[in-house]
Design a protein around this motif. Structure first.
Motif, PDB file in Angstrom:
ATOM      1  N   ARG A 230     -10.159  45.040  18.510  1.00  9.89           N
ATOM      2  CA  ARG A 230      -8.931  44.790  17.740  1.00  9.89           C
ATOM      3  C   ARG A 230      -9.294  44.934  16.259  1.00  9.89           C
ATOM      4  NH1 ARG A 230      -5.658  39.790  20.405  1.00  9.89           N
ATOM      5  NH2 ARG A 230      -4.489  40.038  18.453  1.00  9.89           N
ATOM      6  N   SER A 231      -9.538  43.823  15.572  1.00  6.45           N
ATOM      7  CA  SER A 231      -9.794  43.942  14.126  1.00  6.45           C
ATOM      8  C   SER A 231     -11.268  43.830  13.746  1.00  6.45           C
ATOM      9  CB  SER A 231      -8.984  42.877  13.371  1.00  6.45           C
ATOM     10  OG  SER A 231      -7.609  43.178  13.455  1.00  6.45           O
TER      11      SER A 231
ATOM     12  N   ALA B 213      -2.684  48.884  16.021  1.00  8.50           N
ATOM     13  CA  ALA B 213      -2.274  50.075  15.255  1.00  8.50           C
ATOM     14  C   ALA B 213      -3.309  50.489  14.214  1.00  8.50           C
ATOM     15  CB  ALA B 213      -0.932  49.791  14.577  1.00  8.50           C
ATOM     16  N   GLY B 214      -3.697  49.568  13.355  1.00  9.04           N
ATOM     17  CA  GLY B 214      -4.549  49.918  12.211  1.00  9.04           C
ATOM     18  C   GLY B 214      -5.972  50.235  12.643  1.00  9.04           C
TER      19      GLY B 214
HETATM   20  O1  LIG Z   1      -2.594  46.389  15.067  1.00  9.69           O
HETATM   21  C1  LIG Z   1      -2.941  46.126  13.903  1.00  9.69           C
HETATM   22  O2  LIG Z   1      -3.095  46.972  13.003  1.00  9.69           O
HETATM   23  C2  LIG Z   1      -3.183  44.731  13.534  1.00  9.69           C
HETATM   24  O3  LIG Z   1      -3.377  44.429  12.369  1.00  9.69           O
HETATM   25  C3  LIG Z   1      -3.260  43.710  14.597  1.00  9.69           C
HETATM   26  O4  LIG Z   1      -4.550  43.173  14.526  1.00  9.69           O
HETATM   27  P1  LIG Z   1      -5.093  42.225  15.699  1.00  9.69           P
HETATM   28  O5  LIG Z   1      -5.133  43.070  16.930  1.00  9.69           O
HETATM   29  O6  LIG Z   1      -4.143  41.080  15.812  1.00  9.69           O
HETATM   30  O7  LIG Z   1      -6.455  41.815  15.242  1.00  9.69           O
END
Ligand SMILES: O=C(O)C(=O)COP(=O)(O)O
Ligand SMILES: NC(=O)C1=CN([C@@H]2O[C@H](COP(=O)(O)OP(=O)(O)OC[C@H]3O[C@@H](n4cnc5c(N)ncnc54)[C@H](O)[C@@H]3O)[C@@H](O)[C@H]2O)C=CC1
Length: 386
Positions: A37-38, A58-59
């Motif tokens: 994830r992050s 997403a990011g």
């Molecule tokens: O999907 C993204 O870009 C997020 O910022 C979500 O981050 P996370 O998966 O909650 O650590």
């Protein structure tokens, strides 16, 4: 047995889909796949066996994309899978930055122990927490992707006048965007006109510091700024004096830094945008399905560095080649296969910018020698047979 390393807490609804053919752990050597994830991966050594990284979200600014491409590692994300969760938190922030809900609740707590006086104190003190309605106000949405479109449409149904800016608007996003949203011709259109501005763009070299001193100077006095994308999109050093002078009436961010925490009129949320069970399940399922299909079949869906490519399997062996997008490369693949007596039954090649990916379905076994010859070709970064 395939090996998948997990660098963050990923919903079991997703990881359960890996099935019995997969070893899955938060700590292992030489994984073929990584689920993340992050977690910050920029300083991580990429294992030699690593085929793919799936970002459940997403990011992808936490992943060294260019380094992965050079190593033939396919990076996936899960577009749209957490967009509704972020939209809902952004809507909450629109209200919270307007109505001083959080400081008001904090103040109400201080009345504990005042007995029968509580209601009198409430009525006396409440005027300190008055704040405007969002109805009829102008909201600027910078970035009309999965999240920006949902925010724009929802804000419009709440009675806001919504302006959107996205120079790279996709056809899908355009289809989904309400026709009542006004198209801003430039980011300045948003900065100079809007009472509320919300940012929904990825963090990369061209967006870092998007909202800095120059941009803030163009905004309306009393503007409310929302950043649920990434902290570095907004220049904190430029923002702090604007908050202090009241030029920026409030800043809501899902990515607070040390300098912002505790500052008046800053709503510092600990990166909760995607933290809903629904989003976590959606992202995990998509990430795992994409990772499995790549490991097992070499198909690519929702990659951020290699092209989308997918072909049904009906031959004995599949050769998958990640390579640079250079003329005559495919000719050298077929020549090498021909020289090795390999019959190509079906093939597909796709490119994306500097990178390309070719699938050769062949009716023979493929020797390690042929794979080594393919990999030795200058444009090739990774060749494998499945
Ligand atoms: O999907 C993204 O870009 C997020 O910022 C979500 O981050 P996370 O998966 O909650 O650590
Ligand atoms: N707070 C959280 O938990 C979450 C944060 N995010 C962040 O939000 C960002 C956006 O997410 P999605 O909407 O799902 O991504 P998306 O890829 O669907 O949309 C991004 C949009 O930004 C546009 N864009 C790129 N550069 C731009 C620029 N300079 N000006 C205007 N528009 C520009 C693109 O054309 C695209 O339409 C992610 O990259 C991530 O950083 C995403 C999910 C959860």
């Amino acid at each position: 047995m395939h090996k998948v390393l997990c660098l963050n807490k990923i919903s079991p609804i997703g990881t359960d889909r890996l099935g019995a053919e997969y070893e899955f752990s938060t700590d292992m050597q030489n994984p073929e796949g990584i689920l993340v994830r992050s977690a910050a991966m920029h300083d991580m050594e990429l294992p030699a066996e690593l085929l793919a990284i799936a970002r459940a979200g997403a990011g992808v600014n936490n992943i060294p994309i260019a380094k992965c491409s050079e190593a033939g590692i396919v990076v996936f994300n899960t577009p749209g899978a957490n967009a509704n969760a972020v939209k809902e938190l952004v809507l909450a922030a629109l209200f919270m930055t307007s109505r001083k809900i959080i400081p008001a609740i904090e103040w109400a707590k201080t009345l504990k122990g005042s007995g029968k006086e509580v209601s009198k104190l409430v009525e006396k003190g409440k005027s300190a927490f008055a704040g405007p309605e969002i109805l009829g106000k102008k909201l600027g949405v910078i970035g009309l992707g999965a999240i920006g479109v949902l925010v724009a449409n929802a804000a419009q149904t709440l009675g806001m006048q919504v302006y959107g800016f996205d120079p790279f608007l996709s056809v899908d996003a355009a289809w989904n965007l309400s026709s009542s949203i006004t198209k801003a011709a430039s980011i300045d259109d948003i900065l100079t006109n809007c009472d509320y501005i919300t940012i929904h763009v990825p963090l990369n070299d061209s967006t870092r510091g998007l909202i800095g001193g120059d941009a803030l100077a163009k905004t309306k006095p009393g503007v409310r700024l929302l950043n649920f994308s990434r902290g570095e999109l907004v220049d904190t050093a430029a923002l702090l004096p604007a908050l202090e002078s009241g030029h920026v009436a409030a800043y809501a961010t899902d990515f607070p830094d040390d300098a912002l925490i505790g500052v008046e009129n800053v709503l510092a949320i600990p990166h909760l945008g995607a933290s809903t069970p629904e989003s976590e399940d959606n992202c995990a399922m998509m990430a795992v399905d994409q990772l499995k299909d790549y490991i097992e079949n070499g198909n690519i869906k929702n990659s951020v560095n290699f092209p989308a490519i997918s072909m049904p399997r009906d031959a004995q062996t599949r050769i998958c080649i990640a390579h640079r997008n250079i003329p005559n490369t495919i000719g050298s693949f077929t020549a090498l296969c021909g020289a090795a007596g390999i019959n190509i039954e079906n093939m597909l090649s796709k490119s994306r910018g500097d990178w390309a990916y070719t699938i050769l379905d062949v009716s023979n076994d493929v020797t390690p020698d042929l794979l080594a010859e393919l990999e030795a070709l200058d444009p090739v970064v990774r060749a494998r047979a499945i």
